[in-house]
Design a protein around this motif. Structure first.
Motif, PDB file in Angstrom:
ATOM      1  N   ALA A  52      -2.004   6.389  10.309  1.00  5.09           N
ATOM      2  CA  ALA A  52      -3.018   6.820  11.430  1.00  5.09           C
ATOM      3  C   ALA A  52      -3.540   5.494  11.709  1.00  5.09           C
ATOM      4  CB  ALA A  52      -3.658   7.858  11.010  1.00  5.09           C
ATOM      5  N   ARG A  53      -4.319   4.728  10.557  1.00  2.00           N
ATOM      6  CA  ARG A  53      -5.090   3.664  10.688  1.00  2.00           C
ATOM      7  C   ARG A  53      -4.538   2.465  11.349  1.00  2.00           C
ATOM      8  NH1 ARG A  53      -9.963   4.756   8.389  1.00  2.00           N
ATOM      9  NH2 ARG A  53     -10.082   6.594   7.175  1.00  2.00           N
ATOM     10  N   SER A  54      -2.978   2.235  10.797  1.00  2.00           N
ATOM     11  CA  SER A  54      -2.358   1.129  11.196  1.00  2.00           C
ATOM     12  C   SER A  54      -1.443   1.411  12.417  1.00  2.00           C
ATOM     13  CB  SER A  54      -1.517   0.681  10.170  1.00  2.00           C
ATOM     14  OG  SER A  54      -0.558   1.620   9.644  1.00  2.00           O
ATOM     15  N   ARG A  55      -1.631   2.467  13.293  1.00  2.00           N
ATOM     16  CA  ARG A  55      -0.624   2.844  14.329  1.00  2.00           C
ATOM     17  C   ARG A  55      -0.880   1.598  15.244  1.00  2.00           C
ATOM     18  NH1 ARG A  55      -0.494   4.559  19.156  1.00  2.00           N
ATOM     19  NH2 ARG A  55      -2.687   4.599  19.556  1.00  2.00           N
ATOM     20  N   GLY A  56       0.594   1.502  15.660  1.00  2.00           N
ATOM     21  CA  GLY A  56       0.824   0.328  16.597  1.00  2.00           C
ATOM     22  C   GLY A  56       0.787  -1.436  15.961  1.00  2.00           C
ATOM     23  N   PHE A  57       0.436  -1.502  14.716  1.00  2.00           N
ATOM     24  CA  PHE A  57       0.643  -2.755  14.084  1.00  2.00           C
ATOM     25  C   PHE A  57       2.203  -2.685  13.695  1.00  2.00           C
ATOM     26  CE2 PHE A  57       0.304  -4.949   9.947  1.00  2.00           C
ATOM     27  CZ  PHE A  57       0.537  -6.080  10.390  1.00  2.00           C
ATOM     28  N   THR A  58       2.551  -1.690  12.864  1.00  2.00           N
ATOM     29  CA  THR A  58       4.170  -1.688  12.564  1.00  2.00           C
ATOM     30  C   THR A  58       5.064  -1.970  13.681  1.00  2.00           C
ATOM     31  OG1 THR A  58       3.624  -0.273  10.637  1.00  2.00           O
ATOM     32  CG2 THR A  58       6.141  -0.578  11.461  1.00  2.00           C
ATOM     33  N   GLU A  59       4.744  -1.342  14.635  1.00  2.00           N
ATOM     34  CA  GLU A  59       5.735  -1.227  16.031  1.00  2.00           C
ATOM     35  C   GLU A  59       5.556  -2.684  16.533  1.00  2.00           C
ATOM     36  OE1 GLU A  59       3.747   1.155  15.412  1.00  2.00           O
ATOM     37  OE2 GLU A  59       4.890   3.101  15.117  1.00  2.00           O
ATOM     38  N   ALA A  60       4.472  -3.228  16.554  1.00  2.00           N
ATOM     39  CA  ALA A  60       4.269  -4.615  17.312  1.00  2.00           C
ATOM     40  C   ALA A  60       4.993  -5.626  16.375  1.00  2.00           C
ATOM     41  CB  ALA A  60       2.751  -4.988  17.600  1.00  2.00           C
ATOM     42  N   PHE A  61       4.508  -5.448  14.916  1.00  2.00           N
ATOM     43  CA  PHE A  61       5.252  -6.556  14.058  1.00  2.00           C
ATOM     44  C   PHE A  61       6.676  -6.428  14.235  1.00  2.00           C
ATOM     45  CE2 PHE A  61       6.925  -7.926   9.922  1.00  2.00           C
ATOM     46  CZ  PHE A  61       6.400  -9.048  10.046  1.00  2.00           C
ATOM     47  N   MET A  62       7.248  -5.057  14.259  1.00  2.00           N
ATOM     48  CA  MET A  62       8.813  -5.264  14.157  1.00  2.00           C
ATOM     49  C   MET A  62       9.487  -5.656  15.267  1.00  2.00           C
ATOM     50  SD  MET A  62       9.524  -4.469  11.151  1.00  2.00           S
ATOM     51  CE  MET A  62      11.247  -4.364  11.410  1.00  2.00           C
ATOM     52  N   ALA A  63       8.807  -5.571  16.488  1.00  2.00           N
ATOM     53  CA  ALA A  63       9.085  -6.021  17.687  1.00  2.00           C
ATOM     54  C   ALA A  63       9.103  -7.315  18.012  1.00  2.00           C
ATOM     55  CB  ALA A  63       8.631  -5.198  19.039  1.00  2.00           C
ATOM     56  N   THR A  64       7.873  -8.197  17.323  1.00  2.32           N
ATOM     57  CA  THR A  64       7.826  -9.440  17.541  1.00  2.32           C
ATOM     58  C   THR A  64       8.372 -10.107  16.612  1.00  2.32           C
ATOM     59  OG1 THR A  64       5.579  -8.813  18.333  1.00  2.32           O
ATOM     60  CG2 THR A  64       5.861 -11.140  17.938  1.00  2.32           C
ATOM     61  N   PHE A  65       8.515  -9.897  15.375  1.00  2.00           N
ATOM     62  CA  PHE A  65       8.960 -10.695  14.268  1.00  2.00           C
ATOM     63  C   PHE A  65      10.227  -9.620  13.463  1.00  2.00           C
ATOM     64  CE2 PHE A  65       4.344 -12.018  14.322  1.00  2.00           C
ATOM     65  CZ  PHE A  65       4.732 -13.325  15.006  1.00  2.00           C
ATOM     66  N   PRO A  66      11.294  -9.274  14.439  1.00  2.00           N
ATOM     67  CA  PRO A  66      11.968  -8.307  13.737  1.00  2.00           C
ATOM     68  C   PRO A  66      12.898  -8.822  12.287  1.00  2.00           C
ATOM     69  CG  PRO A  66      13.031  -9.514  15.674  1.00  2.00           C
ATOM     70  CD  PRO A  66      11.678  -9.857  15.469  1.00  2.00           C
ATOM     71  N   ALA A 116       1.068  -1.291   0.023  1.00  2.00           N
ATOM     72  CA  ALA A 116      -0.080   0.086   0.009  1.00  2.00           C
ATOM     73  C   ALA A 116       0.849   1.183   0.014  1.00  2.00           C
ATOM     74  CB  ALA A 116      -0.907  -0.077   1.398  1.00  2.00           C
ATOM     75  N   CYS A 117       1.841   1.407   0.825  1.00  2.00           N
ATOM     76  CA  CYS A 117       3.090   2.496   0.844  1.00  2.00           C
ATOM     77  C   CYS A 117       3.425   2.661  -0.636  1.00  2.00           C
ATOM     78  CB  CYS A 117       4.047   2.174   1.678  1.00  2.00           C
ATOM     79  SG  CYS A 117       3.424   2.197   3.633  1.00  2.00           S
ATOM     80  N   ARG A 118       3.906   1.712  -1.182  1.00  2.00           N
ATOM     81  CA  ARG A 118       4.686   1.486  -2.581  1.00  2.00           C
ATOM     82  C   ARG A 118       3.525   2.265  -3.719  1.00  2.00           C
ATOM     83  NH1 ARG A 118       8.513  -1.137  -6.475  1.00  2.00           N
ATOM     84  NH2 ARG A 118       9.848  -1.401  -4.588  1.00  2.00           N
ATOM     85  N   ALA A 119       2.299   1.633  -3.540  1.00  2.00           N
ATOM     86  CA  ALA A 119       1.315   2.091  -4.411  1.00  2.00           C
ATOM     87  C   ALA A 119       1.099   3.743  -4.199  1.00  2.00           C
ATOM     88  CB  ALA A 119      -0.146   1.458  -4.041  1.00  2.00           C
ATOM     89  N   ILE A 120       1.066   4.297  -2.759  1.00  2.00           N
ATOM     90  CA  ILE A 120       0.868   5.468  -2.748  1.00  2.00           C
ATOM     91  C   ILE A 120       2.031   6.506  -3.292  1.00  2.00           C
ATOM     92  CG2 ILE A 120       1.129   7.456  -1.009  1.00  2.00           C
ATOM     93  CD1 ILE A 120      -0.517   5.310   1.012  1.00  2.00           C
ATOM     94  N   VAL A 121       3.342   5.945  -3.215  1.00  2.00           N
ATOM     95  CA  VAL A 121       4.562   6.588  -3.782  1.00  2.00           C
ATOM     96  C   VAL A 121       4.204   6.606  -5.267  1.00  2.00           C
ATOM     97  CG1 VAL A 121       7.045   6.444  -4.064  1.00  2.00           C
ATOM     98  CG2 VAL A 121       5.902   6.206  -1.815  1.00  2.00           C
ATOM     99  N   ASP A 122       3.923   5.448  -5.842  1.00  2.00           N
ATOM    100  CA  ASP A 122       4.013   5.581  -7.057  1.00  2.00           C
ATOM    101  C   ASP A 122       2.903   6.440  -7.842  1.00  2.00           C
ATOM    102  OD1 ASP A 122       5.910   3.593  -7.372  1.00  2.00           O
ATOM    103  OD2 ASP A 122       4.535   1.859  -7.606  1.00  2.00           O
ATOM    104  N   VAL A 132       1.238  11.927  -1.497  1.00  2.00           N
ATOM    105  CA  VAL A 132       2.001  11.034  -0.883  1.00  2.00           C
ATOM    106  C   VAL A 132       1.754  11.463   0.558  1.00  2.00           C
ATOM    107  CG1 VAL A 132       4.488  10.371  -0.330  1.00  2.00           C
ATOM    108  CG2 VAL A 132       3.352  10.613  -2.741  1.00  2.00           C
ATOM    109  N   ILE A 133       2.057  12.768   1.013  1.00  2.49           N
ATOM    110  CA  ILE A 133       1.891  13.047   2.472  1.00  2.49           C
ATOM    111  C   ILE A 133       0.584  12.775   3.220  1.00  2.49           C
ATOM    112  CG2 ILE A 133       1.966  15.133   4.088  1.00  2.49           C
ATOM    113  CD1 ILE A 133       4.056  16.401   2.160  1.00  2.49           C
ATOM    114  N   GLU A 134      -0.639  13.276   2.326  1.00  4.83           N
ATOM    115  CA  GLU A 134      -1.828  13.027   2.687  1.00  4.83           C
ATOM    116  C   GLU A 134      -2.078  11.491   2.946  1.00  4.83           C
ATOM    117  OE1 GLU A 134      -3.628  16.945   0.688  1.00  4.83           O
ATOM    118  OE2 GLU A 134      -3.967  14.989  -0.382  1.00  4.83           O
ATOM    119  N   LYS A 135      -1.920  10.763   1.924  1.00  5.81           N
ATOM    120  CA  LYS A 135      -2.286   9.258   1.943  1.00  5.81           C
ATOM    121  C   LYS A 135      -1.386   8.383   2.931  1.00  5.81           C
ATOM    122  CE  LYS A 135      -4.848   9.034  -2.174  1.00  5.81           C
ATOM    123  NZ  LYS A 135      -5.153   7.879  -3.500  1.00  5.81           N
ATOM    124  N   THR A 136      -0.177   8.812   3.056  1.00  7.59           N
ATOM    125  CA  THR A 136       0.795   7.988   3.965  1.00  7.59           C
ATOM    126  C   THR A 136       0.291   8.369   5.212  1.00  7.59           C
ATOM    127  OG1 THR A 136       2.510   8.034   2.404  1.00  7.59           O
ATOM    128  CG2 THR A 136       3.258   7.646   4.540  1.00  7.59           C
TER     129      THR A 136
END
Length: 211
Positions: free
Chosen positions: A102-116, A72-78, A93-97
């Motif tokens: 904002a919608r996924s806050r917490g998921f990225t941090e949790a994922f990287m901490a659990t499955f680095p 989804a991030c790559r699609a926004i940049v493209d 890019v700024i608005e959509k990113t």
């Protein structure tokens, strides 16, 4: 012997996959990766057997959900790069990113901490930064982006956006939209103070003074 080609997923199977991943991202963002798989299945409206058939382990589910986030991030940049107006593409890019984060806050941090080590996102990050640098260069040449803008400014903005604390996702998204609008005006070479998105109430109203 005849080689068997893999069959594409039926539409109902694709619908189940999308519902499962949407439910997983929402619950991972609000409750962390400790949320039970059965709760994800219930939230997605599928049976546990359907969930485990598609994603036998929570790590597989979380990794696929995170991979979708990266796509989804790559699609926004493209999309921003493809816009004929580089300033509008930069704003997009700024608005959509910001809203995606904002919608996924917490998921990225949790994922990287659990499955680095589950996903190597270095290449994706480099692609995004290089693409945004190109878009910023074009926006500067068009005279819309302030000439002293550097990529570190964008990273700082994204870090600040991730720090928005609210009591609900709706309030967080509203606050993120207003924050993005303020940042865009700050990045503009000649700011045009267009109307901002609605205010997101983040603090209780100040008490009225006694008359």
């Amino acid at each position: 012997m005849t080689d068997r080609l893999p069959h594409p997923l039926r539409s109902d199977a694709l619908d189940n996959r999308d519902r499962i991943l949407d439910a997983a991202r929402a619950l991972f963002a609000t409750e962390g990766l400790k949320v039970p798989m059965r709760e994800i299945a219930r939230h997605a409206g599928v049976g546990p057997a359907t969930l485990y058939r598609r994603f036998p382990t929570k790590q597989m589910l979380a990794t696929e959900a995170f991979a979708d986030e990266m796509r989804a991030c790559r699609a926004i940049v493209d999309e921003g790069l493809a816009h004929p107006d580089p300033w509008r593409g930069f704003r997009l890019v700024i608005e959509k990113t910001c809203e995606l984060h904002a919608r996924s806050r917490g998921f990225t941090e949790a994922f990287m901490a659990t499955f680095p080590n589950a996903i190597d996102f270095v290449a994706e990050r480099a692609y995004a930064l290089n693409s945004i640098a190109e878009l910023a260069h074009r926006a500067k040449d068009a005279g819309h982006l302030r000439p002293d803008f550097v990529l570190d400014d964008l990273i700082l903005m994204l870090m600040a956006n991730r720090g928005i604390q609210t009591t609900s996702e709706a309030a967080r998204v509203a606050a993120s939209r207003r924050f993005a609008a303020l940042v865009i005006q700050a990045f503009q070479a000649s700011p045009q103070h267009s109307p901002l998105p609605p205010v997101a109430r983040l603090a209780p109203a100040a008490p009225r003074e006694a008359g």
